[in-house]
Design a protein around this motif. Structure first.
Motif, short mmCIF file in Angstrom:
data_model
loop_
_atom_site.label_atom_id
_atom_site.label_comp_id
_atom_site.label_asym_id
_atom_site.label_seq_id
_atom_site.Cartn_x
_atom_site.Cartn_y
_atom_site.Cartn_z
N SER A 161 19.62 40.49 -44.18
CA SER A 161 20.54 40.90 -43.12
C SER A 161 20.13 40.27 -41.80
O SER A 161 18.97 39.86 -41.61
N ALA A 162 21.09 40.20 -40.87
CA ALA A 162 20.77 39.66 -39.53
C ALA A 162 19.72 40.54 -38.86
O ALA A 162 18.84 40.04 -38.15
N GLN A 163 19.79 41.83 -39.11
CA GLN A 163 18.82 42.75 -38.50
C GLN A 163 17.39 42.42 -38.95
O GLN A 163 16.46 42.34 -38.13
N THR A 164 17.23 42.19 -40.24
CA THR A 164 15.89 41.86 -40.76
C THR A 164 15.44 40.50 -40.26
O THR A 164 14.26 40.31 -39.90
N ALA A 165 16.35 39.53 -40.21
CA ALA A 165 15.98 38.19 -39.72
C ALA A 165 15.52 38.26 -38.27
O ALA A 165 14.53 37.62 -37.88
N LYS A 166 16.20 39.04 -37.45
CA LYS A 166 15.81 39.18 -36.05
C LYS A 166 14.48 39.93 -35.93
O LYS A 166 13.64 39.59 -35.08
N ALA A 167 14.30 40.94 -36.79
CA ALA A 167 13.02 41.66 -36.79
C ALA A 167 11.88 40.70 -37.17
O ALA A 167 10.76 40.82 -36.66
N ALA A 168 12.18 39.74 -38.04
CA ALA A 168 11.17 38.75 -38.44
C ALA A 168 10.80 37.86 -37.25
O ALA A 168 9.62 37.54 -37.04
N ILE A 169 11.79 37.46 -36.48
CA ILE A 169 11.53 36.65 -35.28
C ILE A 169 10.64 37.44 -34.31
O ILE A 169 9.65 36.93 -33.79
N ASP A 170 11.00 38.70 -34.10
CA ASP A 170 10.20 39.55 -33.20
C ASP A 170 8.77 39.70 -33.72
O ASP A 170 7.81 39.64 -32.95
N PHE A 171 8.65 39.89 -35.04
CA PHE A 171 7.32 40.05 -35.65
C PHE A 171 6.48 38.79 -35.42
O PHE A 171 5.31 38.87 -35.01
N LEU A 172 7.09 37.63 -35.65
CA LEU A 172 6.35 36.37 -35.50
C LEU A 172 5.86 36.21 -34.05
O LEU A 172 4.71 35.84 -33.81
N ILE A 173 6.74 36.50 -33.11
CA ILE A 173 6.33 36.40 -31.71
C ILE A 173 5.17 37.36 -31.44
O ILE A 173 4.18 37.01 -30.78
N SER A 174 5.24 38.56 -32.02
CA SER A 174 4.24 39.59 -31.73
C SER A 174 2.85 39.25 -32.28
O SER A 174 1.85 39.70 -31.74
N VAL A 175 2.80 38.48 -33.38
CA VAL A 175 1.49 38.16 -33.97
C VAL A 175 0.98 36.77 -33.61
O VAL A 175 -0.11 36.39 -34.02
N SER A 176 1.77 36.00 -32.85
CA SER A 176 1.43 34.58 -32.67
C SER A 176 0.50 34.31 -31.49
O SER A 176 0.15 33.15 -31.23
N GLY A 177 0.09 35.35 -30.79
CA GLY A 177 -0.90 35.18 -29.72
C GLY A 177 -0.52 34.10 -28.74
O GLY A 177 0.60 34.08 -28.22
N LYS A 178 -1.47 33.18 -28.51
CA LYS A 178 -1.23 32.12 -27.52
C LYS A 178 -0.53 30.89 -28.09
O LYS A 178 -0.29 29.92 -27.35
N ARG A 179 -0.25 30.90 -29.38
CA ARG A 179 0.43 29.73 -29.97
C ARG A 179 1.81 29.57 -29.35
O ARG A 179 2.59 30.52 -29.30
N ARG A 180 2.12 28.37 -28.90
CA ARG A 180 3.42 28.12 -28.27
C ARG A 180 4.44 27.67 -29.31
O ARG A 180 5.57 28.14 -29.31
#
Lengths: 441, 48
Positions: free
Chosen positions: A116-135
Motif C-alpha cells: 500500500s502507499a501507506q506502507t511505502a511511505k512508512a518505509a521511506i520514513d523508517f529509512l530516513i529515521s535509521v540512516s543517521g548522517k548518511r546523505r
C-alpha cells in the motif's frame, strides 16, 4: 598475501592487502610464483629474496615499498552499520513465472499482494529515521514485478522527493523490472525519475523463453525485447540488462553478446544459484571458465574498436574502486541494506524475505531486531574461515549471504562453486583492466 | 633490464579516517542480485 595469474598470455601478480597490480615477464612470473608457494607454505620470503641477482633485487624493492607481500593491517577497522539502502517490494505478484525464480513466481512463498502507499511511505520514513548522517539514500523498487504497482511507485517517489531536503537526504531510485508490461507513461516516468533501471533478459530468444514464461506458459522474449529497447536505448542515465545463465546454456557468452548486439550498453548475465535441475555443478566449471575466456576476448576486441559495452562482472576500476572498509562486509545486507515486504516487515535483503528467523522488524516499529542484525554484522571477511586466506576476499567480500545460505544453510559459509567462478571472472577483469592501462600509457 | 612493471599502486591501505564514509552505491542496487562483487563499485568521493 600475493596471487599470480595469467591473462591473454601476460603474467600478473596482485598484492592482496594493497590492491597493487604488477605485470611480470616470463622469468619474473616463475620467480614470483615460486615465492607465492613459499608464502603459502609458511616459509621465509626474506630468506628466499636473499638469493640475490637483479630480479630478486627488483622484487625486494617492491616489497620494501609496500607493493608486494604486504602484511594485513592489524587495526584495519570495521565499517559502521548504518542502514541507507532499501529494497522495496512493491508487488509480491508477477506477470511471469520464471522457472528459477527465488520469489516463487513473485509470491515469495506467501500470498500475492501489493504494497500500500501507506506502507511505502512508512518505509521511506523508517529509512530516513535509521540512516543517521548518511546523505545518499537508495530505494530499489522490486517485486515480483514492481510495475504491477506503478501508482504506488509514483506516490512513493513523490513523497520521498517532497521530504528529502528537510532531512538533508538525497534519494536515488532504481527499478528492477521484467519489462513485460511497460506503458508509454511508465517509460517516460521511470526514465525521468530513476537513477538506475535494471531489466531482466536472459539472452537469445530460445534461452530466455525456455525459463522466462508467462503464467500461461508462453515465452516472453518478443514482448520484453521490444519494451526494453523502447525503455532503454535512448536513455542517458545508468541501466543494466541483466539475466541468468544455467547449466542449460553453458555457451552463455552468446547470450551476453546477443544482449549487447540488441544495442544495450550495460549487461550483466549471472550464474544461477540453485540446487534444482539446471544447477551449475563442479563438472561444468571447465566449460564455464573457457566461456568466460571466449567472452573476454570478444569483449576486449569490441572495446578496442569502439563498439564496446560494459559487462558487470568484468568491471574492476583498479584506481577508483571502493575503499577497504566497504570491501569488508559484502553487499551490506542486514547492516546497510534492508528489504521491505508488502506487509511492512523488514528482512536483511530481498532474498531473505519471508524466511523464518530472518525478520528484522517492521516499518511500523522502531529499530531493528539486534540478534538478526548481529549475525549479518559478523558476516564479514575477517570472520569467514573460507575467506581469510582467499586472494579474492577484497573483491567479492565474502560473496552473497543469500547464496551462502541457500546452498550451505549458513550465511558465513561461502558457496564454493560461486567462489570458483568469481575468482575466474576477477582474474579476467583485473588482467583486462591492467592491459588497457598499459596500452593507454 | 626490468622484469616487473607496476600497473597500479593499490589504495586499500589508505588511512582509516579517509575511508568508510558509506555514501557509495550499495552493490545490490546496481545489477548484482546473487553474485556479489564489490570491487566493481565506485568510490563516491572519486566519482566527484
Amino acid at each position: 598475501m600475493i596471487h599470480t595469474f595469467t591473462h591473454n598470455g601476460a603474467g600478473f601478480v596482485l598484492d592482496v592487502e594493497t590492491g597493487s597490480v604488477h605485470m611480470l615477464d616470463g622469468e619474473a612470473f616463475e620467480a614470483v610464483r615460486r615465492l607465492e608457494q613459499i608464502e603459502k607454505d609458511g616459509g621465509d620470503i626474506d630468506a628466499a629474496l636473499k638469493e640475490g641477482g637483479p630480479l630478486m633485487e627488483e622484487i625486494s624493492a617492491l616489497k620494501s615499498e609496500g607493493l608486494l607481500f604486504s602484511p594485513p593491517d592489524e587495526d584495519a577497522g570495521m565499517p559502521e552499520s548504518v542502514v541507507k539502502a532499501m529494497c522495496l517490494h512493491l508487488a509480491h505478484d508477477c506477470n511471469l513465472r520464471c522457472d528459477y525464480c527465488f520469489a516463487k513466481g513473485g509470491a515469495f512463498a506467501g500470498r500475492r499482494e501489493l504494497m500500500s502507499a501507506q506502507t511505502a511511505k512508512a518505509a521511506i520514513d523508517f529509512l530516513i529515521s535509521v540512516s543517521g548522517k548518511r546523505r545518499n539514500l537508495e530505494i530499489d523498487f522490486f517485486g515480483g514485478e514492481p510495475l504491477l504497482n506503478f501508482e504506488v511507485l509514483k506516490e512513493t517517489v513523490s513523497y520521498a522527493r517532497g521530504i528529502e531536503a528537510e532531512h538533508g537526504k538525497n534519494f536515488r531510485f532504481t527499478v528492477t523490472t521484467n519489462a513485460y508490461r511497460v506503458t508509454d507513461e511508465m517509460k517516460e516516468y521511470i526514465n525521468k525519475e530513476m537513477n538506475n533501471i535494471v531489466v531482466s533478459i536472459d539472452g537469445r530468444p530460445h534461452v530466455h523463453d525456455a525459463v522466462r514464461k508467462t503464467a500461461g506458459g508462453r515465452g516472453s522474449y518478443a514482448r520484453v525485447a521490444e519494451n526494453a529497447k523502447a525503455l532503454l536505448l535512448n536513455r542517458e542515465g545508468e541501466y543494466y540488462v541483466r539475466g541468468t545463465f544455467t547449466a542449460d546454456n553453458l555457451d552463455f557468452a552468446e547470450d551476453v553478446l546477443h544482449v549487447a548486439d540488441m544495442g544495450f550498453s550495460g549487461v550483466s548475465i549471472e550464474p544461477v544459484v540453485t540446487t534444482g535441475a539446471n544447477a551449475i555443478k563442479e563438472e561444468h566449471l571447465p566449460a564455464i571458465f573457457a566461456e568466460y575466456d571466449r567472452l573476454a576476448a570478444e569483449y576486449a576486441r569490441r572495446r578496442k574498436n569502439g563498439s564496446g559495452f560494459t559487462f558487470f562482472h568484468f568491471m574492476v576500476d583498479l584506481g577508483a574502486g571502493p575503499c577497504r572498509l566497504k570491501r569488508v562486509r559484502g553487499c551490506g545486507a542486514g547492516t546497510e541494506y534492508i528489504a521491505v515486504a508488502p506487509t511492512g516487515d523488514i528482512y536483511p535483503c530481498h532474498q531473505f524475505v519471508g524466511k523464518s528467523g530472518y525478520r528484522l522488524g517492521s516499518v511500523y516499529e522502531t529499530g531493528l531486531e539486534e540478534s538478526v542484525a548481529k549475525r549479518f554484522e559478523d558476516c564479514n571477511i575477517y570472520n569467514m574461515e573460507d575467506c581469510k586466506n582467499c586472494w579474492a576476499k577484497y573483491y567479492c567480500s565474502g560473496g552473497c549471504a543469500a547464496a551462502n545460505y541457500n546452498i550451505n544453510g549458513d550465511i558465513q559459509k561461502p558457496y564454493r562453486i560461486g567462489c570458483e567462478m568469481q575468482r575466474k571472472r576477477l582474474e579476467i577483469a583485473i588482467g583486462m583492466a591492467a592491459l588497457e592501462r598499459m596500452e593507454d600509457e | 633490464m626490468k622484469h616487473i612493471k607496476t600497473v597500479v599502486k593499490g589504495s586499500l591501505k589508505e588511512k582509516k579516517e579517509k575511508t568508510g564514509c558509506g555514501e557509495c552505491q550499495t552493490s545490490c542496487q546496481s545489477a548484482c542480485k546473487t553474485s556479489c562483487t564489490l570491487a566493481n563499485q565506485r568510490c563516491e568521493k572519486k566519482i566527484r
